[in-house]
Design a protein around this motif. Structure first.
Motif, short mmCIF file in Angstrom:
data_model
loop_
_atom_site.label_atom_id
_atom_site.label_comp_id
_atom_site.label_asym_id
_atom_site.label_seq_id
_atom_site.Cartn_x
_atom_site.Cartn_y
_atom_site.Cartn_z
N PHE A 1 0.68 -1.05 -0.07
CA PHE A 1 -0.02 0.06 -0.03
C PHE A 1 0.88 1.38 0.10
CE2 PHE A 1 -2.09 3.31 2.36
CZ PHE A 1 -3.13 3.75 1.57
N MET A 2 0.30 2.29 -0.50
CA MET A 2 1.21 3.67 -0.81
C MET A 2 0.29 4.87 -0.31
SD MET A 2 4.00 4.61 -3.74
CE MET A 2 5.26 5.84 -3.08
N SER A 3 0.71 5.39 0.54
CA SER A 3 -0.27 6.53 1.21
C SER A 3 -0.30 7.74 0.02
CB SER A 3 0.15 7.10 2.42
OG SER A 3 1.30 7.89 2.53
N ARG A 4 -1.53 8.42 0.28
CA ARG A 4 -1.43 9.56 -0.53
C ARG A 4 -0.31 10.59 -0.34
NH1 ARG A 4 -5.05 12.60 -3.30
NH2 ARG A 4 -4.96 15.14 -3.14
N GLU A 5 0.05 10.62 0.80
CA GLU A 5 1.09 11.54 1.16
C GLU A 5 2.39 11.17 0.51
OE1 GLU A 5 -0.85 10.30 3.35
OE2 GLU A 5 -2.23 12.06 3.78
N ALA A 6 2.74 9.78 0.41
CA ALA A 6 3.91 9.32 -0.21
C ALA A 6 3.72 9.37 -1.55
CB ALA A 6 3.99 7.80 0.04
N VAL A 7 2.68 9.33 -2.15
CA VAL A 7 2.66 9.61 -3.83
C VAL A 7 2.97 10.90 -4.00
CG1 VAL A 7 1.03 9.68 -5.48
CG2 VAL A 7 1.06 7.57 -4.14
N ALA B 1 -2.04 17.76 -20.64
CA ALA B 1 -1.65 17.03 -21.69
C ALA B 1 -2.39 15.67 -21.71
CB ALA B 1 -0.15 16.78 -22.01
N ARG B 2 -2.53 15.00 -20.54
CA ARG B 2 -3.17 13.67 -20.13
C ARG B 2 -4.53 13.67 -19.89
NH1 ARG B 2 -1.47 9.93 -15.76
NH2 ARG B 2 -2.73 8.58 -17.08
N GLY B 3 -5.12 15.15 -19.61
CA GLY B 3 -6.76 15.27 -19.57
C GLY B 3 -6.94 14.51 -18.26
N ILE B 4 -6.14 14.96 -17.21
CA ILE B 4 -6.59 14.10 -15.99
C ILE B 4 -6.37 15.35 -14.72
CG2 ILE B 4 -4.09 13.46 -15.41
CD1 ILE B 4 -5.27 10.89 -14.20
N SER B 5 -7.04 15.13 -13.79
CA SER B 5 -6.90 16.24 -12.69
C SER B 5 -5.75 15.69 -11.81
CB SER B 5 -8.38 16.31 -11.92
OG SER B 5 -8.32 14.99 -11.24
N ASP B 6 -5.45 16.49 -10.93
CA ASP B 6 -4.31 16.25 -9.78
C ASP B 6 -4.85 15.14 -9.00
OD1 ASP B 6 -2.07 16.50 -8.25
OD2 ASP B 6 -3.32 17.69 -6.91
N GLN B 7 -6.09 15.30 -8.60
CA GLN B 7 -6.51 14.43 -7.66
C GLN B 7 -6.63 12.76 -8.24
OE1 GLN B 7 -10.43 15.28 -6.47
NE2 GLN B 7 -10.63 13.47 -4.68
N GLY B 8 -7.02 12.81 -9.60
CA GLY B 8 -7.10 11.75 -10.34
C GLY B 8 -5.89 11.22 -10.61
N GLY C 1 16.10 22.67 -9.79
CA GLY C 1 16.34 21.95 -8.61
C GLY C 1 15.16 22.09 -7.83
N LYS C 2 14.02 22.43 -8.21
CA LYS C 2 12.71 22.79 -7.29
C LYS C 2 11.53 22.28 -8.22
CE LYS C 2 14.36 26.81 -4.64
NZ LYS C 2 13.89 27.88 -4.17
N PHE C 3 10.52 21.64 -7.39
CA PHE C 3 9.39 21.45 -8.22
C PHE C 3 8.88 22.48 -8.86
CE2 PHE C 3 4.59 21.00 -7.82
CZ PHE C 3 4.42 19.78 -8.58
N SER C 4 8.33 22.44 -10.15
CA SER C 4 7.55 23.27 -10.95
C SER C 4 6.03 22.87 -11.19
CB SER C 4 8.46 23.42 -12.37
OG SER C 4 7.59 24.16 -13.13
N ALA C 5 5.50 23.52 -10.60
CA ALA C 5 3.73 23.55 -10.56
C ALA C 5 3.41 23.59 -12.03
CB ALA C 5 3.19 24.40 -9.63
N ALA C 6 4.27 24.50 -12.98
CA ALA C 6 3.74 24.92 -14.11
C ALA C 6 3.98 23.43 -14.98
CB ALA C 6 4.63 25.93 -14.82
#
Length: 616
Positions: A107-113, A140-147, A127-132
């Protein structure tokens, strides 16, 4: 190479490197909730693989290959029996691995993902996470962050399971050294080709043969049902072009994201990687006397072959790009200062050669990037606002596409003849659902618009039939010339194969086969020198205990290739070259993973329905 060493998450590496393609469309729920169906292609330990699922996976992989190779790939290859069987084998492996994951209760928790996503290299910038970058990926994938997070919660345990096998495998040094030597080995090869064209004059085809072939293969000579159509494409990209961002908007975005365009401090260094501290100290003393010898000593002594060729230079790097001991030393040293540093790769004689202070990227440098991002965002917003109205308009005014074209400032485009059941380069119409709608009775008989159909994320297409031709059988007289050419080509190919095999036999006996050899060239597993993969495999696998050695290979154009191996050159391989060690550790781990999968298959109860596997 040492200069490519980074601190990326191992679970993501395994996921992308081993099973990303295999599990691209599956989640855990897909494995555990199968509905019984008699229309199955295979059953694995009681778990069914329905024909519907098999067809969807086959189509997905075919679409992927078309995007990769475009018109350079023969459509027939995509639906050949071998291709269909390969797809089924992948689905069978999915079932077996999913069962093992379930048994291991992974199992992998939501926080770990979320932590894995923010650490993935494809979403990093400076060197940093890019929200853009992450947002662009989701769009491009047609999917939400939650999905996406939910999907990865089911997929990453599969990656962890694969990693638990591949990462724990340790390749013996002797095996890695031997594999490295094989990979580096070069073979001197000359080639002679026997073309089928030279045998064409010998081939005589009687009309009775042509007629018999026509009678036996009439389905191959039918004109399929076809239509000519017009269509409209509503896409976020097209809407973005209609309203590009203004200079004021771009400048405002730059000011609002000033921190995003900050470039962290970077350093440049050269190093010499050696096995022992004694070697490192000896080189350090030489460099203190004469720092200008670093490049010379790196080429002579460094175990890092990648940077050794460049005189030890590692280029510019920021924090987080090198292993920790090396990075800590590099960011403490002053310009041109030298120090010995120990890491997991050995001992580095490190010299700092450059320092770039942290700075902000200027507006002129990022303007184009910002403009593209703002245009994309505008287009997506406009598409979200327009999609429903577009769908309603092509439905309500179904006699023409012009009202929708005028309302949304789009161009009505036309196709040539399009068949429903054959592979074609159709652009926007290359979508099974859209083609099905275009060939519906309502679209053909009443010439009404199809519904607006989503063919890709943020892309809708509506089409309308202009002209229709029903399927028809081509007459014998119409196609007999084509059939005669096909049969002559086939016979000539068989003669070329027979002649090539006879010449190969003579050559292997030491006799003169009367062939003219090309100039020799050196090929290896690393450098094929333009040789096709199939031919290269035969060359590098040939027994060279006695030279010259000869190989014969049928070639796709119907001819036959004779190859003479006249020399084998063994290249020296550095035993502790980090690049070699890392590559073969990965290969060895992959081999262990494959062996585990094969073990699962050998013990599993697998029943394949050959009839349902065949092309319908």
């Amino acid at each position: 190479m040492f200069d490519l060493v980074t601190k990326y998450k191992r679970v993501i590496q395994v996921f992308l490197g081993l099973i990303a393609i295999t599990f691209a469309t599956w989640g855990i729920e897909s494995y555990t909730q199968f509905r019984a169906s008699r229309d199955t292609v295979a059953t694995v330990e009681g778990m069914e693989i329905p024909q519907r699922e098999f067809a969807e996976e086959l189509r997905r992989q075919q679409d992927q290959l078309r995007r990769m190779y475009g018109g350079a790939i023969d459509p027939a290859v995509l639906d050949a029996p071998e291709s269909r069987r390969a797809v089924l084998e992948g689905l069978i492996t999915q079932r077996l691995l999913a069962r093992e994951v379930g048994r291991a209760n992974m199992f992998m928790s939501r926080e770990a993902v979320i932590e894995a996503i923010t650490s993935a290299p494809e979403f990093q910038e400076n060197g940093k996470f890019s929200a853009a970058k992450y947002s662009a990926y989701l769009a491009a994938r047609g999917i939400s962050d939650q999905g996406n997070v939910a999907e990865l919660q089911s997929k990453l345990p599969l990656a962890r399971f694969a990693g638990s096998i591949s990462e724990t495998a340790i390749a013996p040094r002797s095996v890695a050294s031997r594999l490295a030597a094989i990979e580096a080995q070069q073979r001197e090869v000359s080639e002679a080709r026997i073309s089928e064209q030279q045998f064409l004059p010998q081939v005589k085809i009687e009309e009775a043969q042509i007629k018999a072939h026509y009678d036996a293969h009439q389905a191959d000579y039918r004109v399929p049902e076809r239509v000519r159509a017009e269509y409209l494409v509503l896409s976020a990209e097209a809407l973005a072009r209609q309203d590009p961002p203004t200079e004021e908007e771009i400048k405002a975005a730059y000011e609002a994201r000033a921190s995003q365009f900050r470039v962290e401090e970077q350093r440049r260094a050269s190093h010499i990687l050696v096995k022992t501290n004694e070697e490192a100290e000896k080189i350090l003393q030489e460099l203190k006397k004469n720092p200008g010898r670093l490049a010379e000593l790196a080429k002579k002594h460094s175990q890092d072959s990648g940077s050794a060729e460049k005189g030890g230079d590692l280029g510019w790097f920021a924090r987080g790009m090198m292993v920790k001991p090396f990075e800590e030393a590099a960011f403490k040293l002053a310009q041109n200062e030298i120090q010995v540093v120990e890491s997991e790769f050995g001992f580095h004689v490190l010299r700092l050669t450059g320092i770039q202070a942290a700075k902000a990227r200027p507006y002129e440098e990022v303007r184009k990037e910002l403009a593209e991002e703002l245009a994309r965002q505008k287009g997506q917003r406009k598409f979200a606002e327009a999609a429903e109205n577009f769908s309603n308009l092509v439905y309500e005014q179904s006699e023409s596409l012009k009202p929708a074209a005028e309302r949304f400032k789009l161009q009505v485009q036309q196709t040539g003849w399009v068949a429903k059941s054959t592979h074609q380069e159709l652009g926007a119409l290359d979508n099974p659902k859209l083609l099905s709608a275009l060939f519906s009775s309502d679209a053909i008989k009443n010439r009404r618009n199809t519904d607006a159909i989503e063919i890709a994320p943020n892309t809708l297409v509506a089409a309308r039939v202009l002209e229709h031709q029903p399927a028809a059988q081509r007459s014998f007289e119409e196609v007999k010339g084509q059939i005669a050419a096909e049969l002559r080509q086939r016979e000539a190919s068989a003669l070329a194969l027979k002649d090539g095999q006879a010449k190969l036999e003579k050559l292997r006996k030491g006799e003169d086969a009367g062939v003219k050899w090309s100039a020799p060239r050196l090929v290896s597993r690393r450098d094929a020198q333009g040789m096709t993969l199939n031919v290269l495999r035969q060359v590098v696998a040939a027994d060279t205990s006695k030279l010259p050695a000869y190989v014969g290979v049928p070639i796709p154009d119907g001819g036959y290739a004779l190859l003479r191996i006249s020399k084998v050159i063994e290249e020296p391989v550095k035993e502790r070259d980090p690049q070699v060690a890392a590559r073969f550790a990965q290969l060895y781990g992959a081999a262990q993973y494959e062996a585990m999968v094969e073990s699962l298959r050998s013990r599993a109860d697998i029943d394949i329905n050959a009839a349902n596997l065949e092309k319908k």
